[in-house]
Design a protein around this motif. Structure first.
Motif, PDB file in Angstrom:
ATOM      1  N   HIS A  80       0.786  -1.290   0.200  1.00 26.16           N
ATOM      2  CA  HIS A  80      -0.104  -0.023  -0.287  1.00 26.16           C
ATOM      3  C   HIS A  80       0.755   1.035   0.102  1.00 26.16           C
ATOM      4  O   HIS A  80       2.674   0.968   0.356  1.00 26.16           O
ATOM      5  CB  HIS A  80      -1.277   0.042   1.067  1.00 26.16           C
ATOM      6  N   SER A  81       0.102   2.382  -0.601  1.00 24.83           N
ATOM      7  CA  SER A  81       1.198   3.371  -1.056  1.00 24.83           C
ATOM      8  C   SER A  81       2.262   3.883   0.632  1.00 24.83           C
ATOM      9  O   SER A  81       3.045   4.774   0.107  1.00 24.83           O
ATOM     10  CB  SER A  81       0.203   4.444  -1.196  1.00 24.83           C
ATOM     11  N   GLU A  82       1.248   3.975   1.327  1.00 29.12           N
ATOM     12  CA  GLU A  82       2.363   3.976   2.907  1.00 29.12           C
ATOM     13  C   GLU A  82       2.565   3.700   3.209  1.00 29.12           C
ATOM     14  O   GLU A  82       3.495   3.836   4.675  1.00 29.12           O
ATOM     15  CB  GLU A  82       0.757   4.357   3.822  1.00 29.12           C
ATOM     16  N   ALA A  83       3.071   2.297   3.369  1.00 28.33           N
ATOM     17  CA  ALA A  83       4.159   1.259   3.600  1.00 28.33           C
ATOM     18  C   ALA A  83       5.511   2.085   3.561  1.00 28.33           C
ATOM     19  O   ALA A  83       5.944   1.570   4.345  1.00 28.33           O
ATOM     20  CB  ALA A  83       3.541   0.272   3.028  1.00 28.33           C
ATOM     21  N   VAL A  84       6.229   2.507   2.944  1.00 31.90           N
ATOM     22  CA  VAL A  84       7.341   3.030   2.136  1.00 31.90           C
ATOM     23  C   VAL A  84       7.658   4.442   2.296  1.00 31.90           C
ATOM     24  O   VAL A  84       5.921   5.173   2.212  1.00 31.90           O
ATOM     25  CB  VAL A  84       8.315   2.330   0.910  1.00 31.90           C
ATOM     26  N   ILE A  85       8.358   4.613   2.734  1.00 30.34           N
ATOM     27  CA  ILE A  85       8.749   6.602   1.960  1.00 30.34           C
ATOM     28  C   ILE A  85       9.683   5.920   0.649  1.00 30.34           C
ATOM     29  O   ILE A  85      11.031   5.635   1.746  1.00 30.34           O
ATOM     30  CB  ILE A  85       9.257   6.983   3.030  1.00 30.34           C
ATOM     31  N   LEU A  86      10.063   7.767   0.218  1.00 30.94           N
ATOM     32  CA  LEU A  86      10.783   7.184  -0.569  1.00 30.94           C
ATOM     33  C   LEU A  86      11.529   8.982  -0.785  1.00 30.94           C
ATOM     34  O   LEU A  86      11.148   9.358   0.036  1.00 30.94           O
ATOM     35  CB  LEU A  86      10.243   7.522  -2.543  1.00 30.94           C
ATOM     36  N   ARG A  87      12.835   9.106  -0.307  1.00 30.24           N
ATOM     37  CA  ARG A  87      13.880   9.767  -0.624  1.00 30.24           C
ATOM     38  C   ARG A  87      14.902   9.880  -1.354  1.00 30.24           C
ATOM     39  O   ARG A  87      15.610   8.477  -1.923  1.00 30.24           O
ATOM     40  CB  ARG A  87      14.271  10.328   1.361  1.00 30.24           C
ATOM     41  N   PRO A  88      15.477  11.125  -2.358  1.00 24.47           N
ATOM     42  CA  PRO A  88      16.569  11.281  -2.805  1.00 24.47           C
ATOM     43  C   PRO A  88      17.854  10.579  -2.060  1.00 24.47           C
ATOM     44  O   PRO A  88      17.798  11.002  -0.789  1.00 24.47           O
ATOM     45  CB  PRO A  88      16.752  12.067  -3.248  1.00 24.47           C
ATOM     46  N   ASP A  89      19.242   9.502  -3.105  1.00 25.51           N
ATOM     47  CA  ASP A  89      19.749   8.715  -2.622  1.00 25.51           C
ATOM     48  C   ASP A  89      20.963   9.333  -3.172  1.00 25.51           C
ATOM     49  O   ASP A  89      21.366   8.735  -4.495  1.00 25.51           O
ATOM     50  CB  ASP A  89      19.784   7.911  -1.964  1.00 25.51           C
ATOM     51  N   ASP A  90      22.317  10.445  -3.188  1.00 25.20           N
ATOM     52  CA  ASP A  90      22.933  11.111  -3.883  1.00 25.20           C
ATOM     53  C   ASP A  90      24.527   9.549  -3.373  1.00 25.20           C
ATOM     54  O   ASP A  90      25.215  10.592  -3.835  1.00 25.20           O
ATOM     55  CB  ASP A  90      22.518  11.918  -4.125  1.00 25.20           C
ATOM     56  N   SER A  91      24.329   9.223  -2.134  1.00 25.85           N
ATOM     57  CA  SER A  91      25.116   8.410  -2.066  1.00 25.85           C
ATOM     58  C   SER A  91      26.041   7.740  -2.901  1.00 25.85           C
ATOM     59  O   SER A  91      25.815   7.904  -4.646  1.00 25.85           O
ATOM     60  CB  SER A  91      25.544   7.566  -1.030  1.00 25.85           C
ATOM     61  N   GLY A  92      27.298   7.321  -3.007  1.00 27.28           N
ATOM     62  CA  GLY A  92      28.236   6.789  -4.241  1.00 27.28           C
ATOM     63  C   GLY A  92      28.666   7.547  -5.519  1.00 27.28           C
ATOM     64  O   GLY A  92      28.264   6.388  -6.501  1.00 27.28           O
ATOM     65  N   GLY A  93      27.974   8.704  -5.590  1.00 23.68           N
ATOM     66  CA  GLY A  93      27.798   9.262  -6.548  1.00 23.68           C
ATOM     67  C   GLY A  93      27.183   8.937  -7.921  1.00 23.68           C
ATOM     68  O   GLY A  93      27.552   9.042  -9.050  1.00 23.68           O
ATOM     69  N   MET A  94      26.509   8.633  -7.775  1.00 23.18           N
ATOM     70  CA  MET A  94      25.019   8.856  -8.231  1.00 23.18           C
ATOM     71  C   MET A  94      23.846   8.615  -7.776  1.00 23.18           C
ATOM     72  O   MET A  94      23.728   9.101  -6.537  1.00 23.18           O
ATOM     73  CB  MET A  94      25.248   6.740  -8.509  1.00 23.18           C
ATOM     74  N   HIS A  95      22.782   9.834  -8.761  1.00 24.58           N
ATOM     75  CA  HIS A  95      21.865   9.565  -7.921  1.00 24.58           C
ATOM     76  C   HIS A  95      20.883   8.323  -8.083  1.00 24.58           C
ATOM     77  O   HIS A  95      20.751   7.855  -8.834  1.00 24.58           O
ATOM     78  CB  HIS A  95      20.716  11.341  -8.578  1.00 24.58           C
ATOM     79  N   ARG A  96      20.011   8.268  -6.212  1.00 24.40           N
ATOM     80  CA  ARG A  96      18.960   6.639  -6.658  1.00 24.40           C
ATOM     81  C   ARG A  96      17.814   7.691  -5.388  1.00 24.40           C
ATOM     82  O   ARG A  96      18.084   8.338  -5.259  1.00 24.40           O
ATOM     83  CB  ARG A  96      19.810   5.774  -6.211  1.00 24.40           C
ATOM     84  N   VAL A  97      17.115   7.063  -5.415  1.00 18.62           N
ATOM     85  CA  VAL A  97      15.720   6.458  -4.603  1.00 18.62           C
ATOM     86  C   VAL A  97      16.096   5.585  -3.668  1.00 18.62           C
ATOM     87  O   VAL A  97      15.420   4.622  -4.025  1.00 18.62           O
ATOM     88  CB  VAL A  97      14.079   7.238  -5.300  1.00 18.62           C
ATOM     89  N   GLU A  98      16.271   6.161  -2.323  1.00 20.64           N
ATOM     90  CA  GLU A  98      15.949   5.149  -1.784  1.00 20.64           C
ATOM     91  C   GLU A  98      14.716   4.959  -0.967  1.00 20.64           C
ATOM     92  O   GLU A  98      13.477   5.545  -1.030  1.00 20.64           O
ATOM     93  CB  GLU A  98      17.056   5.604  -0.015  1.00 20.64           C
ATOM     94  N   VAL A  99      14.381   3.689  -0.664  1.00 22.20           N
ATOM     95  CA  VAL A  99      13.483   2.998   0.491  1.00 22.20           C
ATOM     96  C   VAL A  99      13.292   2.623   1.446  1.00 22.20           C
ATOM     97  O   VAL A  99      14.557   1.908   2.249  1.00 22.20           O
ATOM     98  CB  VAL A  99      12.861   2.063  -0.961  1.00 22.20           C
ATOM     99  N   LEU A 100      12.675   3.646   2.357  1.00 26.51           N
ATOM    100  CA  LEU A 100      12.520   3.384   3.326  1.00 26.51           C
ATOM    101  C   LEU A 100      11.611   2.810   3.886  1.00 26.51           C
ATOM    102  O   LEU A 100       9.963   2.564   3.478  1.00 26.51           O
ATOM    103  CB  LEU A 100      12.366   5.081   4.002  1.00 26.51           C
ATOM    104  N   CYS A 101      11.188   1.934   5.322  1.00 27.58           N
ATOM    105  CA  CYS A 101       9.744   1.710   5.806  1.00 27.58           C
ATOM    106  C   CYS A 101       9.322   2.346   6.772  1.00 27.58           C
ATOM    107  O   CYS A 101      10.078   3.380   7.380  1.00 27.58           O
ATOM    108  CB  CYS A 101       9.974   0.674   7.345  1.00 27.58           C
ATOM    109  N   ALA A 102       8.603   2.971   6.063  1.00 30.37           N
ATOM    110  CA  ALA A 102       7.133   4.282   6.982  1.00 30.37           C
ATOM    111  C   ALA A 102       7.277   4.141   8.423  1.00 30.37           C
ATOM    112  O   ALA A 102       7.023   4.785   9.295  1.00 30.37           O
ATOM    113  CB  ALA A 102       6.519   4.299   6.544  1.00 30.37           C
ATOM    114  N   ASN A 103       6.639   3.256   8.764  1.00 28.49           N
ATOM    115  CA  ASN A 103       7.161   3.189   9.978  1.00 28.49           C
ATOM    116  C   ASN A 103       8.259   3.548  11.001  1.00 28.49           C
ATOM    117  O   ASN A 103       8.181   3.600  11.720  1.00 28.49           O
ATOM    118  CB  ASN A 103       6.363   1.777  10.690  1.00 28.49           C
TER     119      ASN A 103
END
Length: 139
Positions: A80-103
């Motif tokens: 479900h859409s509230e299960a995770v949080i997405l946030r920018p991750d520019d570590s390691g010299g690249m742009h990615r989107v990190e996935v976190l547990c919302a809880n």
């Protein structure tokens, strides 16, 4: 950049270390990554729910899991859409989107878009097995 909401479950660092083994702690709390093709759920076809190993919150379902052959379990959408949080991750010299547990804000992996997989969302949630706990369906 908008801020993310505070976690519902907050524990002190020493409490997380008691709850998680060192490998789980390194990935879930320090944003590490397990080696590709070594995770418990990379090739699993068992039906069920994938919960956060740190807090038990439902994150993904086997119905959204697909074979991407990338070395980590892949899902095309969270349960479900509230299960995770997405946030920018520019570590390691690249742009990615990190996935976190919302809880509990534990690190799960990253999400990638536009890779051309034949899924309904054209997204690949590339998730560390060690971040998950599979709860098999009861039939």
């Amino acid at each position: 950049m908008s801020s993310i909401p505070a976690p519902k479950l907050e524990l002190a660092d020493d409490e997380w270390r008691k709850r998680l083994n060192p490998a789980e702690y390194a990935v879930l709390r320090q944003a590490g990554t397990e080696r590709p093709f070594t995770g418990e759920y990379t090739d699993t076809k068992t039906e069920g729910i994938y919960a956060c190993r740190a807090c038990g919150t439902e994150l993904f379902r086997s119905t959204e899991k697909f074979e991407s052959h990338c070395g980590w379990p892949s899902f095309f959408d969270p349960s479900h859409s509230e299960a995770v949080i997405l946030r920018p991750d520019d570590s390691g010299g690249m742009h990615r989107v990190e996935v976190l547990c919302a809880n509990c804000h534990s690190h799960l992996g990253h999400v990638f878009s536009g890779e051309g997989y034949p899924t309904p969302t054209d997204q690949r949630y590339c998730i560390n097995s060690i971040s998950l706990k599979l709860v098999p369906s009861q039939e």
